[in-house]
Scaffold this motif. Structure first.
Motif, PDB file in Angstrom:
ATOM      1  N   ARG A   6      -8.935   4.666   5.389  1.00 25.37           N
ATOM      2  CA  ARG A   6      -8.076   5.029   4.261  1.00 25.37           C
ATOM      3  C   ARG A   6      -7.581   6.478   4.316  1.00 25.37           C
ATOM      4  O   ARG A   6      -6.770   6.867   3.481  1.00 25.37           O
ATOM      5  CB  ARG A   6      -8.805   4.819   2.928  1.00 25.37           C
TER       6      ARG A   6
ATOM      7  N   SER B 139      -1.205   8.815  -0.940  1.00 24.19           N
ATOM      8  CA  SER B 139      -1.008  10.090  -1.621  1.00 24.19           C
ATOM      9  C   SER B 139      -1.183  11.212  -0.614  1.00 24.19           C
ATOM     10  O   SER B 139      -1.984  11.111   0.311  1.00 24.19           O
ATOM     11  CB  SER B 139      -2.002  10.252  -2.777  1.00 24.19           C
TER      12      SER B 139
ATOM     13  N   THR C 252       0.832  -1.198   0.000  1.00 23.70           N
ATOM     14  CA  THR C 252       0.000   0.000   0.000  1.00 23.70           C
ATOM     15  C   THR C 252       0.866   1.246   0.000  1.00 23.70           C
ATOM     16  O   THR C 252       1.998   1.238   0.515  1.00 23.70           O
ATOM     17  CB  THR C 252      -0.943   0.024   1.223  1.00 23.70           C
TER      18      THR C 252
ATOM     19  N   ASP D 218      -4.278   3.690  -0.640  1.00 23.58           N
ATOM     20  CA  ASP D 218      -4.939   2.959  -1.719  1.00 23.58           C
ATOM     21  C   ASP D 218      -5.558   1.644  -1.261  1.00 23.58           C
ATOM     22  O   ASP D 218      -6.243   0.981  -2.038  1.00 23.58           O
ATOM     23  CB  ASP D 218      -3.974   2.719  -2.889  1.00 23.58           C
ATOM     24  N   LYS D 219      -5.330   1.273  -0.003  1.00 21.92           N
ATOM     25  CA  LYS D 219      -5.950   0.081   0.574  1.00 21.92           C
ATOM     26  C   LYS D 219      -6.321   0.370   2.027  1.00 21.92           C
ATOM     27  O   LYS D 219      -5.714   1.235   2.664  1.00 21.92           O
ATOM     28  CB  LYS D 219      -5.011  -1.128   0.503  1.00 21.92           C
TER      29      LYS D 219
ATOM     30  N   THR E 181      -4.176   9.825   1.830  1.00 24.88           N
ATOM     31  CA  THR E 181      -5.199   8.894   1.361  1.00 24.88           C
ATOM     32  C   THR E 181      -4.513   7.611   0.915  1.00 24.88           C
ATOM     33  O   THR E 181      -3.666   7.628   0.008  1.00 24.88           O
ATOM     34  CB  THR E 181      -6.001   9.493   0.194  1.00 24.88           C
TER      35      THR E 181
END
Length: 406
Positions: free
Chosen positions: A197, A146, A143, A166-167, A164
């Motif tokens: 997340r 961002s 993972t 991604d998983k 944020t």
């Protein structure tokens, strides 16, 4: 001569592997001194030392371009070849002094790479070849996050650090502990999870103006959930601008802008109608768009086919305040008399403007030009509810005790 007679040595330097002129992973390194091919042992090693960013046979390597970097000490690189397992070559660029080489782009996930580097010493009498192989991480088991704001940006004093993933992250305390935020002002920022997340950091009060802030993300190898690990090591640097706060009074239909506590300007506005009131509360400008299409159906309102709907393809000077579709933007379609006297929108804050942004001196053009992402817009007097802290970058609407508790 048996290979068992030679020494396999790895020298760790700043977390990297320096390949000295010896055998590594049973791969030969070849020296050519005055045309004579020999295999150097650790006792009589001379010449350039080649350094790979990855140890030989390492797995779960990050996909960043820096994972394929090669450096040389006491010499210069003469040739670097990097290939994927299917034979595809990876393009890269040498530094101007040819003491390093880096791939031109990020590496592919779940891919095996072979990297061969050739170097000569500063005198040009000794050359060396070294080889390493590694495999990049499988995206299904890794993972990354961002970050808002982006590296190098200048933002308003209300901008939080928002990550944020991604998983989904299940081991939230472990992840949060590996992310640090340092400000030149000395303000302490604390992280708060919105779901599994999103992790936002902010200090108890707005950032001080003209502060330099560094976000350190150190998640490489950290287990974020069963079977998933972070693969990210990154630093993000940003700076705050002046403390610009714009207060919208929906009852008087005016917005008062201050900068560093000094009144700057008062502009007439039209906020949300009684049927669709604007949110109250502290909102942060999260993005700026010179022109934006706004369609009611995308945010829960009817489209242009309904009398209460809308579809405007070229809304000028649009700045987002919430994820749910609240903007402060230019308005060229309403009657000029509405600004400063009436609330007529579906919840947005409208400023007088011209079609296609043809007049740079309108209230909307002026406010757009004088605003940064991260600037604060505070709405008072509305009959609507207070904005939720996770609807946009609006965590300032959560009290500090609650914020600090999770």
């Amino acid at each position: 001569t048996s290979l068992s007679k030679y020494v396999v040595t790895a020298i760790a330097l700043c977390g990297l592997l320096v390949v000295t002129p010896i055998l590594c992973g049973m791969k030969k390194e070849r020296d050519t001194t005055h045309g004579k091919a020999t295999i150097r042992t650790s006792e009589n090693a001379t010449g350039p030392a080649i350094e790979f960013a990855q140890k030989d046979c390492s797995a779960s390597t990050k996909i960043t371009a820096s994972s394929g970097r090669v450096k040389v000490f006491d010499g210069e690189l003469t040739q670097v070849r990097m290939t994927a397992h299917d034979g595809a070559a990876v393009p890269g660029t040498y530094a101007s002094d040819r003491r390093s080489w880096t791939p031109d782009r990020s590496l592919a996930p779940a891919t095996a790479y072979t990297l061969t580097a050739e170097a000569k010493d500063d005198g040009g009498t000794t050359t060396r070849t070294a080889i390493t192989s590694f495999t990049t991480t499988d995206p299904q088991h890794s993972t990354t996050a961002s970050c808002t704001p982006q590296d190098g940006s200048v933002v308003g004093v209300g901008m939080p650090v928002s990550l944020t993933f991604d998983k989904p992250v299940l081991y939230r305390d472990a992840v949060r502990s590996r992310i640090t935020v340092h400000s030149s002002s000395g303000q302490k920022a604390v992280g708060h999870w919105f779901g599994d997340r999103r992790l936002d950091f902010r200090p108890p009060a707005f950032w001080r103006p003209h502060s330099h802030i560094t976000v350190r993300i150190d998640l490489d190898g950290v287990t974020t959930a069963p079977g998933t690990k972070g693969i990210q090591t990154e630093s993000v640097h940003f700076t705050t601008g002046p403390a610009q706060i714009s207060t919208v009074d929906t009852q008087s239909h005016k917005m008062t802008i201050t900068r560093d506590s000094i009144p700057l300007r008062t502009l007439p506005v039209s906020a949300g109608s009684p049927e669709h009131p604007t949110y109250n509360g502290i909102m942060v400008i999260s993005e700026k768009n010179p022109t934006l299409r706004m369609n009611g159906s995308s945010v829960g309102f009817p489209g242009s086919h309904s009398a209460d709907g809308y579809d405007i393809p070229d809304v000028p000077h649009a700045m987002r305040l919430t994820n749910s579709g609240t903007y402060i933007h230019g308005n060229y379609w309403a009657a000029r008399s509405a600004f400063g006297t009436a609330n007529t929108s579906h919840g947005c804050i409208g400023l007088e403007d011209t079609h296609s942004r043809t007049n740079p001196h309108t209230p909307a053009a002026w406010f757009y030009e004088h605003s940064l992402p991260g600037d604060l817009v505070i709405v008072i007097g509305s009959t609507g509810p207070t904005i939720h802290p996770d609807n946009g970058l609006n965590g300032w609407n959560m009290d500090w005790t609650t914020w600090n508790g999770s």
